[in-house]
Design a protein around this motif. Sequence first.
Motif, PDB file in Angstrom:
ATOM      1  N   CYS A  55       0.817  -1.220   0.000  1.00  0.00           N
ATOM      2  CA  CYS A  55       0.000   0.000   0.000  1.00  0.00           C
ATOM      3  C   CYS A  55       0.848   1.266   0.000  1.00  0.00           C
ATOM      4  O   CYS A  55       0.534   2.228  -0.705  1.00  0.00           O
ATOM      5  N   ASP A  58       2.465   1.579  -3.463  1.00  0.00           N
ATOM      6  CA  ASP A  58       1.449   1.986  -4.424  1.00  0.00           C
ATOM      7  C   ASP A  58       1.104   3.470  -4.281  1.00  0.00           C
ATOM      8  O   ASP A  58       0.920   4.165  -5.288  1.00  0.00           O
ATOM      9  N   ALA A  59       1.046   3.964  -3.060  1.00  0.00           N
ATOM     10  CA  ALA A  59       0.766   5.388  -2.841  1.00  0.00           C
ATOM     11  C   ALA A  59       1.860   6.243  -3.453  1.00  0.00           C
ATOM     12  O   ALA A  59       1.579   7.270  -4.090  1.00  0.00           O
ATOM     13  N   TRP A  60       3.115   5.835  -3.292  1.00  0.00           N
ATOM     14  CA  TRP A  60       4.226   6.573  -3.905  1.00  0.00           C
ATOM     15  C   TRP A  60       4.119   6.535  -5.428  1.00  0.00           C
ATOM     16  O   TRP A  60       4.332   7.551  -6.098  1.00  0.00           O
ATOM     17  N   ILE A  61       3.782   5.379  -5.968  1.00  0.00           N
ATOM     18  CA  ILE A  61       3.637   5.261  -7.422  1.00  0.00           C
ATOM     19  C   ILE A  61       2.603   6.263  -7.922  1.00  0.00           C
ATOM     20  O   ILE A  61       2.841   6.980  -8.904  1.00  0.00           O
ATOM     21  N   GLU A  62       1.464   6.329  -7.263  1.00  0.00           N
ATOM     22  CA  GLU A  62       0.405   7.249  -7.679  1.00  0.00           C
ATOM     23  C   GLU A  62       0.810   8.712  -7.506  1.00  0.00           C
ATOM     24  O   GLU A  62       0.503   9.547  -8.342  1.00  0.00           O
ATOM     25  N   ASP A  63       1.507   9.025  -6.415  1.00  0.00           N
ATOM     26  CA  ASP A  63       1.871  10.414  -6.107  1.00  0.00           C
ATOM     27  C   ASP A  63       3.056  10.925  -6.921  1.00  0.00           C
ATOM     28  O   ASP A  63       3.160  12.125  -7.182  1.00  0.00           O
ATOM     29  N   ALA A  66       3.487   8.050 -11.310  1.00  0.00           N
ATOM     30  CA  ALA A  66       2.384   8.221 -12.260  1.00  0.00           C
ATOM     31  C   ALA A  66       2.373   9.624 -12.861  1.00  0.00           C
ATOM     32  O   ALA A  66       2.013   9.796 -14.026  1.00  0.00           O
ATOM     33  N   VAL A  67       2.814  10.602 -12.095  1.00  0.00           N
ATOM     34  CA  VAL A  67       2.890  11.976 -12.610  1.00  0.00           C
ATOM     35  C   VAL A  67       3.921  12.048 -13.731  1.00  0.00           C
ATOM     36  O   VAL A  67       3.665  12.628 -14.794  1.00  0.00           O
ATOM     37  N   ARG A  70       2.416  10.144 -16.790  1.00  0.00           N
ATOM     38  CA  ARG A  70       1.371  10.910 -17.496  1.00  0.00           C
ATOM     39  C   ARG A  70       1.947  12.080 -18.278  1.00  0.00           C
ATOM     40  O   ARG A  70       1.510  12.380 -19.389  1.00  0.00           O
TER      41      ARG A  70
END
Length: 86
Positions: A55, A58-63, A66-67, A70
């Motif tokens: 978890c 995954d939070a680091w990946i999204e924060d 992923a930026v 994108r």
Amino acid sequence: VVEGRPTVLGLHAFGDALAVTNPNRGRGVAMALAAVGTLVDRVREHPDDLHAQACSYDAWIEDVLAVWFREAATWDDCTLELLIEV
């Protein structure tokens, strides 16, 4: 991690298994090193808790990652549109 629940425990993706971008940008190695460094930190922070490892990674990946992904994908889309117009 889907809806806050890891789908697999103890298996973490990094490098091209996690995200692939256009090699012209030169970010692949930087993204892979950032991911593996963060993963090592998460495993050290939660050595006996595979759920927390997944978890928090995954939070680091999204924060963070992923930026970067994108932004690279958007840049590629814009470049492609310009080339199509030519």
